[in-house]
Design a protein around this motif. Structure first.
Motif, mmCIF file in Angstrom:
data_model
loop_
_atom_site.group_PDB
_atom_site.id
_atom_site.type_symbol
_atom_site.label_atom_id
_atom_site.label_comp_id
_atom_site.label_asym_id
_atom_site.label_seq_id
_atom_site.Cartn_x
_atom_site.Cartn_y
_atom_site.Cartn_z
ATOM 1 N N GLU A 11 0.860 -1.185 0.000
ATOM 2 C CA GLU A 11 0.000 0.000 0.000
ATOM 3 C C GLU A 11 0.892 1.230 0.000
ATOM 4 O O GLU A 11 1.840 1.316 0.777
ATOM 5 N N TYR A 12 0.568 2.192 -0.862
ATOM 6 C CA TYR A 12 1.326 3.436 -0.948
ATOM 7 C C TYR A 12 0.572 4.562 -0.263
ATOM 8 O O TYR A 12 -0.657 4.622 -0.311
ATOM 9 N N GLU A 13 1.333 5.441 0.346
ATOM 10 C CA GLU A 13 0.773 6.640 0.963
ATOM 11 C C GLU A 13 1.679 7.819 0.615
ATOM 12 O O GLU A 13 2.895 7.728 0.757
ATOM 13 N N ALA A 14 1.082 8.900 0.153
ATOM 14 C CA ALA A 14 1.827 10.113 -0.173
ATOM 15 C C ALA A 14 1.322 11.237 0.721
ATOM 16 O O ALA A 14 0.116 11.386 0.914
ATOM 17 N N VAL A 15 2.255 12.002 1.279
ATOM 18 C CA VAL A 15 1.921 13.104 2.176
ATOM 19 C C VAL A 15 2.737 14.320 1.747
ATOM 20 O O VAL A 15 3.908 14.195 1.384
ATOM 21 N N ALA A 16 2.114 15.490 1.785
ATOM 22 C CA ALA A 16 2.813 16.726 1.437
ATOM 23 C C ALA A 16 2.330 17.858 2.334
ATOM 24 O O ALA A 16 1.210 17.835 2.839
ATOM 25 N N THR A 17 3.201 18.821 2.515
ATOM 26 C CA THR A 17 2.832 20.071 3.176
ATOM 27 C C THR A 17 2.905 21.148 2.111
ATOM 28 O O THR A 17 3.907 21.252 1.392
ATOM 29 N N ILE A 18 1.818 21.919 1.980
ATOM 30 C CA ILE A 18 1.784 22.975 0.968
ATOM 31 C C ILE A 18 1.541 24.334 1.622
ATOM 32 O O ILE A 18 0.887 24.431 2.650
ATOM 33 N N ARG A 19 2.116 25.361 0.996
ATOM 34 C CA ARG A 19 1.894 26.742 1.431
ATOM 35 C C ARG A 19 1.165 27.457 0.301
ATOM 36 O O ARG A 19 1.586 27.414 -0.848
ATOM 37 N N LEU A 20 0.044 28.093 0.639
ATOM 38 C CA LEU A 20 -0.761 28.812 -0.345
ATOM 39 C C LEU A 20 -0.296 30.250 -0.468
ATOM 40 O O LEU A 20 0.173 30.846 0.502
ATOM 41 N N SER A 21 -0.457 30.807 -1.656
ATOM 42 C CA SER A 21 -0.113 32.203 -1.898
ATOM 43 C C SER A 21 -1.226 32.845 -2.721
ATOM 44 O O SER A 21 -1.804 32.204 -3.600
ATOM 45 N N SER A 22 -1.497 34.100 -2.455
ATOM 46 C CA SER A 22 -2.518 34.808 -3.237
ATOM 47 C C SER A 22 -1.991 35.179 -4.628
ATOM 48 O O SER A 22 -2.764 35.408 -5.545
ATOM 49 N N GLU A 23 -0.678 35.207 -4.787
ATOM 50 C CA GLU A 23 -0.059 35.550 -6.075
ATOM 51 C C GLU A 23 -0.166 34.386 -7.059
ATOM 52 O O GLU A 23 0.088 33.240 -6.691
ATOM 53 N N ALA A 24 -0.493 34.698 -8.293
ATOM 54 C CA ALA A 24 -0.574 33.676 -9.338
ATOM 55 C C ALA A 24 0.733 33.625 -10.117
ATOM 56 O O ALA A 24 0.752 33.408 -11.324
ATOM 57 N N ASP A 25 1.828 33.831 -9.414
ATOM 58 C CA ASP A 25 3.146 33.820 -10.038
ATOM 59 C C ASP A 25 4.096 33.046 -9.137
ATOM 60 O O ASP A 25 4.177 33.308 -7.938
ATOM 61 N N CYS A 26 4.810 32.113 -9.720
ATOM 62 C CA CYS A 26 5.724 31.289 -8.926
ATOM 63 C C CYS A 26 7.171 31.763 -9.017
ATOM 64 O O CYS A 26 8.020 31.264 -8.279
#
Length: 173
Positions: free
Chosen positions: A137-152
């Motif tokens: 069984e595979y499990e993937a976990v991530a931590t993400i940070r949201l930004s209001s900017e639509a530019d990376c």
């Protein structure tokens, strides 16, 4: 007229029964849904703009499908929070292998699916007549940070929300 002797008939029936039983024991892949009975997606707000997201598949779900479902959930969170983009702060995929080694013992073996920094822990017996077929069984976990900017900008693990949605399609529900 052709007749099968009893041995051939019995062997043919046993092979057919094994094939049918094998198909019945292979579970259907975990559907994209909130976690139930440990399988599906989870998410947790760590701060206003920081989320831990996970997806765990059953033994019928491939590693790629687990990682695709994780990314889909990240995109949905970014859309729900009206974020222009999101960055992956940390991510890991693990594989848990379960097998029976004796009639009374089931061993669990954990392995990182990350090839750059693999780790292993658990018990793994090789010499046992009671071994079952391994269940992975595979499990993937991530931590993400949201930004209001639509530019990376030049950030490597940053995704513009609208572009991420377009890359996975709009079949989210």
């Amino acid at each position: 007229m052709c007749t099968l002797n009893r041995t051939r008939y019995f062997a043919t029936c046993m092979i057919a029964a094994s094939v049918v039983a094998g198909c019945a024991l292979t579970p259907s892949p975990t559907p994209y849904q909130p976690a139930s009975d440990l399988h599906g997606y989870t998410d947790e707000a760590l701060a206003e703009d920081l989320f831990r997201v996970g997806f765990r598949g059953n033994a019928g779900t491939s590693q790629q499908d687990v990682e695709d479902s994780l990314f889909r959930r990240m995109v949905e969170i970014a859309e729900t929070k009206k974020a222009g983009s999101f960055s992956i702060v940390g991510r890991e995929t693990t594989c848990t292998t379960t097998l029976r080694t004796t009639p009374e013992t089931t061993c669990i073996y954990h392995q990182s699916a990350d090839t750059t920094f693999p780790y292993y822990f658990g018990i793994y017996e090789l010499e046992s007549p009671w071994h079952s077929s391994p269940k992975r069984e595979y499990e993937a976990v991530a931590t993400i940070r949201l930004s209001s900017e639509a530019d990376c900008g030049d950030y490597r693990d940053c995704f513009v929300t609208s572009e991420a949605r377009a890359s996975i399609g709009s079949d989210s529900e």
